[in-house]
Design a protein around this motif. Sequence first.
Motif, PDB file in Angstrom:
ATOM      1  N   LEU A  31       0.826  -1.199   0.000  1.00 32.34           N
ATOM      2  CA  LEU A  31       0.000   0.000   0.000  1.00 32.34           C
ATOM      3  C   LEU A  31       0.868   1.260   0.000  1.00 32.34           C
ATOM      4  O   LEU A  31       0.607   2.206  -0.746  1.00 32.34           O
ATOM      5  CB  LEU A  31      -0.920  -0.012   1.225  1.00 32.34           C
ATOM      6  CG  LEU A  31      -1.872   1.153   1.409  1.00 32.34           C
ATOM      7  CD1 LEU A  31      -2.870   1.213   0.263  1.00 32.34           C
ATOM      8  CD2 LEU A  31      -2.621   1.003   2.733  1.00 32.34           C
ATOM      9  N   ALA A  32       1.929   1.257   0.806  1.00 36.51           N
ATOM     10  CA  ALA A  32       2.805   2.424   0.906  1.00 36.51           C
ATOM     11  C   ALA A  32       3.689   2.607  -0.324  1.00 36.51           C
ATOM     12  O   ALA A  32       4.117   3.727  -0.618  1.00 36.51           O
ATOM     13  CB  ALA A  32       3.685   2.305   2.151  1.00 36.51           C
ATOM     14  N   ALA A  33       3.958   1.525  -1.045  1.00 35.43           N
ATOM     15  CA  ALA A  33       4.930   1.578  -2.144  1.00 35.43           C
ATOM     16  C   ALA A  33       4.297   1.449  -3.523  1.00 35.43           C
ATOM     17  O   ALA A  33       4.978   1.114  -4.485  1.00 35.43           O
ATOM     18  CB  ALA A  33       5.976   0.478  -1.959  1.00 35.43           C
ATOM     19  N   SER A  34       3.005   1.716  -3.622  1.00 35.34           N
ATOM     20  CA  SER A  34       2.371   1.642  -4.933  1.00 35.34           C
ATOM     21  C   SER A  34       1.445   2.830  -5.120  1.00 35.34           C
ATOM     22  O   SER A  34       0.961   3.422  -4.160  1.00 35.34           O
ATOM     23  CB  SER A  34       1.597   0.327  -5.100  1.00 35.34           C
ATOM     24  OG  SER A  34       0.536   0.241  -4.184  1.00 35.34           O
ATOM     25  N   VAL A  35       1.196   3.147  -6.371  1.00 38.04           N
ATOM     26  CA  VAL A  35       0.286   4.234  -6.707  1.00 38.04           C
ATOM     27  C   VAL A  35      -1.136   3.737  -6.518  1.00 38.04           C
ATOM     28  O   VAL A  35      -1.489   2.648  -6.983  1.00 38.04           O
ATOM     29  CB  VAL A  35       0.520   4.680  -8.173  1.00 38.04           C
ATOM     30  CG1 VAL A  35      -0.472   5.757  -8.570  1.00 38.04           C
ATOM     31  CG2 VAL A  35       1.950   5.156  -8.349  1.00 38.04           C
ATOM     32  N   ARG A  36      -1.961   4.536  -5.844  1.00 37.22           N
ATOM     33  CA  ARG A  36      -3.334   4.122  -5.595  1.00 37.22           C
ATOM     34  C   ARG A  36      -4.125   4.073  -6.893  1.00 37.22           C
ATOM     35  O   ARG A  36      -4.034   4.954  -7.725  1.00 37.22           O
ATOM     36  CB  ARG A  36      -4.036   5.080  -4.634  1.00 37.22           C
ATOM     37  CG  ARG A  36      -5.401   4.537  -4.240  1.00 37.22           C
ATOM     38  CD  ARG A  36      -6.186   5.520  -3.386  1.00 37.22           C
ATOM     39  NE  ARG A  36      -7.445   4.991  -2.940  1.00 37.22           N
ATOM     40  CZ  ARG A  36      -8.512   4.806  -3.723  1.00 37.22           C
ATOM     41  NH1 ARG A  36      -8.473   5.090  -4.996  1.00 37.22           N
ATOM     42  NH2 ARG A  36      -9.636   4.330  -3.229  1.00 37.22           N
ATOM     43  N   ARG A  37      -4.888   2.983  -7.044  1.00 40.66           N
ATOM     44  CA  ARG A  37      -5.802   2.828  -8.178  1.00 40.66           C
ATOM     45  C   ARG A  37      -7.224   2.776  -7.651  1.00 40.66           C
ATOM     46  O   ARG A  37      -7.452   2.487  -6.476  1.00 40.66           O
ATOM     47  CB  ARG A  37      -5.479   1.547  -8.945  1.00 40.66           C
ATOM     48  CG  ARG A  37      -4.133   1.642  -9.662  1.00 40.66           C
ATOM     49  CD  ARG A  37      -3.861   0.464 -10.543  1.00 40.66           C
ATOM     50  NE  ARG A  37      -4.955   0.220 -11.480  1.00 40.66           N
ATOM     51  CZ  ARG A  37      -5.212  -0.968 -12.004  1.00 40.66           C
ATOM     52  NH1 ARG A  37      -4.483  -2.004 -11.697  1.00 40.66           N
ATOM     53  NH2 ARG A  37      -6.213  -1.117 -12.849  1.00 40.66           N
ATOM     54  N   ASN A  38      -8.165   3.003  -8.542  1.00 38.59           N
ATOM     55  CA  ASN A  38      -9.566   2.931  -8.128  1.00 38.59           C
ATOM     56  C   ASN A  38      -9.871   1.557  -7.535  1.00 38.59           C
ATOM     57  O   ASN A  38      -9.269   0.556  -7.917  1.00 38.59           O
ATOM     58  CB  ASN A  38     -10.497   3.241  -9.311  1.00 38.59           C
ATOM     59  CG  ASN A  38     -10.319   2.302 -10.471  1.00 38.59           C
ATOM     60  OD1 ASN A  38      -9.207   1.870 -10.775  1.00 38.59           O
ATOM     61  ND2 ASN A  38     -11.399   1.962 -11.126  1.00 38.59           N
ATOM     62  N   HIS A  39     -10.757   1.551  -6.587  1.00 37.30           N
ATOM     63  CA  HIS A  39     -11.183   0.329  -5.888  1.00 37.30           C
ATOM     64  C   HIS A  39     -10.024  -0.368  -5.167  1.00 37.30           C
ATOM     65  O   HIS A  39     -10.116  -1.545  -4.865  1.00 37.30           O
ATOM     66  CB  HIS A  39     -11.866  -0.662  -6.848  1.00 37.30           C
ATOM     67  CG  HIS A  39     -12.949  -0.075  -7.672  1.00 37.30           C
ATOM     68  ND1 HIS A  39     -14.147   0.352  -7.134  1.00 37.30           N
ATOM     69  CD2 HIS A  39     -13.011   0.200  -9.000  1.00 37.30           C
ATOM     70  CE1 HIS A  39     -14.901   0.839  -8.097  1.00 37.30           C
ATOM     71  NE2 HIS A  39     -14.242   0.770  -9.236  1.00 37.30           N
TER      72      HIS A  39
END
Length: 170
Positions: A31-39
């Motif tokens: 979660l901390a090391a990735s770009v947020r995507r929808n859903h």
Amino acid sequence: MDLFPALPRQSWAPTKETLHRFLQIVGKVRLAASVRRNHWWNVPFHLTGDGITTRPCGPLADGTVFTVDFDFNAHRLRVLTLDGRQVSFGLAGLSVGGFYRRFTGTLAALGISTVPAHPYPFDLPDAARPFAEDEEHATYDPAAVGRYWTILTQVMLVLEEYAAGYSGKT
């Protein structure tokens, strides 16, 4: 090979509770090391031929890209970087606190500075206890985890078959 082996909840409950927390620790790093995507599609684990993976995480500020893989055949956790460095360690015999320390130490050894922003379990009875202090959950039964992974794989194949006939957003 039994495609849907028996796995009564009570028979593997202590292992399930420990593995659940291991997965949350790694998931919080994902979660901390990735770009947020929808859903929140950036966060789930994906099945591999020997377990589950985060898929590539990053790039971090220094350009590092890495994956974290749970190998449910060898019962090890592997952290691999895009440039070929990797560190792994066994899962059996570790408490949640021991796993947390080994995992964050492994990340540091590979120069990965990402750590969970909130290093506590989510939506579990012990949500007020930091992962690093959890010595209670320390059961890892390789045979039960193997059955769990077999069931996950079979369910994924069933869902893929079901989704194949639909051409919209799945």
